[in-house]
Design a protein around this motif. Structure first.
Motif, mmCIF file in Angstrom:
data_model
loop_
_atom_site.group_PDB
_atom_site.id
_atom_site.type_symbol
_atom_site.label_atom_id
_atom_site.label_comp_id
_atom_site.label_asym_id
_atom_site.label_seq_id
_atom_site.Cartn_x
_atom_site.Cartn_y
_atom_site.Cartn_z
ATOM 1 N N GLU A 167 1.427 3.091 6.332
ATOM 2 C CA GLU A 167 0.680 1.835 6.176
ATOM 3 C C GLU A 167 0.712 1.297 4.750
ATOM 4 N N ARG A 202 -0.291 -5.186 0.793
ATOM 5 C CA ARG A 202 -0.133 -6.635 0.900
ATOM 6 C C ARG A 202 -1.458 -7.348 1.083
ATOM 7 N N GLY A 203 -2.374 -6.698 1.784
ATOM 8 C CA GLY A 203 -3.665 -7.329 1.994
ATOM 9 C C GLY A 203 -4.647 -7.081 0.866
ATOM 10 N N HIS A 217 -5.006 6.552 3.521
ATOM 11 C CA HIS A 217 -4.241 5.933 4.599
ATOM 12 C C HIS A 217 -2.974 6.744 4.843
ATOM 13 N N ALA A 247 6.135 -4.059 -2.420
ATOM 14 C CA ALA A 247 4.820 -4.563 -1.999
ATOM 15 C C ALA A 247 4.092 -5.286 -3.124
ATOM 16 N N SER A 280 2.816 -0.444 2.786
ATOM 17 C CA SER A 280 3.133 -1.854 2.543
ATOM 18 C C SER A 280 2.041 -2.762 3.089
ATOM 19 N N GLU A 281 1.632 -2.463 4.295
ATOM 20 C CA GLU A 281 0.622 -3.273 4.965
ATOM 21 C C GLU A 281 -0.690 -3.331 4.181
ATOM 22 N N VAL A 282 -1.181 -2.169 3.792
ATOM 23 C CA VAL A 282 -2.453 -2.121 3.058
ATOM 24 C C VAL A 282 -2.325 -2.824 1.713
#
Lengths: 216, 216
Positions: free
Chosen positions: B139, B145-146, B135, B171, B141-143
DNA sequence: GCCTGTGAAGCTATTCACAGCT
DNA sequence: AGCTGTGAATAGCTTCACAGGC
């Protein structure tokens, strides 16, 4: 110089001296001429007392109310760590990890140079990677004997590692940094450092999990 | 299960448990059903007493005059080390070293998987290396977190490492294996392991030289 | 006042040594 | 007889705390 003090220095202290030196070089580049033990401690993430204790084994210029002279400290740590004419290292195993190591160390530390690499893949023989010549594995003993190489990095698969270590020791190597995921047996008097990534990663995974548990 | 014992287990013991497990798996593959502490000690290059001491923290099946059951010991060590559903790890920095790590861990340990990689080079985004998706750094933090990722490997240059570490911690990462040549600052409760190759190599070089000196 | 260098204390890790078991 | 599990002893490492210097 400061001979007898060095006999008894611990591995951990040598590790930290290496770190202090790099931090100091970096700091000096930024225009600082002096450091206090608490500043160096902050950079290295250790306690000030630890720094002062570690520095007891360097032939220290002493210190004033301004702390340590960065330049002198670097020189003194170098006098302890580095061989006077620089030190040559061999790399055995030019796979992914071996190449990463070559590219990382290429010209990075003045006192250390990886001057010969070996791999069992014959197609690598003769190639020069990051300034380091690759030799076929069969020439290991021969090349080492004609060199000043006293230490080596092992970055081969587990199955080949012990054999390589034996050959390195037979060729006069007295220090081995082992990245193969298997403990090596070496005779008394040969220094061995085992850097096992699986161990490291599993340990980090364990404590990460435990940390999460603690928080809940 | 054996909850409170685990609170106090040392990092060194966890390291060795990881090693013991691999040695045992390998040994079991060769048809041995039982081991004595002195045999495992020999394989791991430690003392028998050390092995027995380390095994005190696993919920040990006890032992008979035949020693330990290899299979049970592996199971018990796994119960300590591995997260029940397996553990996911992120890799930050897909340079030479990062790739070596990906290729090394690809499918190697059942309890651990590197499930996301990040690199600042945009041309890597979307690529899959050794089964791991890359990635863009933005991205991160986004990745995370999920995901269920609780630990990460840092293999970026020194200059980027602290920033990455901060973002990882923010994160939710609670364990970091740091290969960048700089000490990282992390808050209390986050486990950090610093594997600095320069430190390792300079230390090996130092002791190799000292060994030579001792011999003369 | 705030630093360094260091003896002494405190802590952690390893090894010893032996009771208990088979 | 030879193993494991473990209290006790030892060794090694880190921190404390303070004397001495600027």
């Amino acid at each position: 110089m400061n001979g007898d003090k060095l006999r008894s220095v611990s591995e951990k202290t040598i590790n930290r001296l290496s770190l202090y030196r790099r931090l100091l070089e970096n700091r000096f580049g930024k225009g600082h001429e002096h450091v206090f033990s608490h500043e160096l401690a902050e950079l290295a993430c250790v306690t000030p007392a630890q720094v002062r204790r570690d520095l007891m084994c360097v032939d220290n210029s002493g210190s004033t109310s301004r702390g340590y002279s960065v330049q002198e400290l670097v020189r003194e740590i170098t006098a302890v760590l580095d061989a006077p004419g620089g030190q040559r290292i061999a790399l055995v195993g030019v796979g992914n990890l071996g190449r990463a190591i070559l590219s990382y160390f290429s010209g990075r530390r003045p006192g250390i140079a990886i001057t010969a690499a070996f791999d069992s893949d014959p197609s690598l023989a003769g190639r020069v990677i990051n300034g380091c010549r690759c030799h076929p594995m069969s020439e290991l003993s021969e090349v080492l004997r004609g060199s000043e190489i006293g230490a080596a990095i092992v970055a081969v698969p587990a199955s080949a590692a012990q054999d390589i270590a034996d050959r390195l020791v037979a060729a006069g190597v007295r220090g081995i940094l082992n990245f193969a995921p298997v403990p090596l047996k070496v005779p008394e008097g040969v220094f061995l450092e085992h850097r096992d990534m699986t161990m490291s990663l599993e340990t980090v995974a364990f404590f990460a999990r435990r940390s999460l548990g603690d928080a809940e």
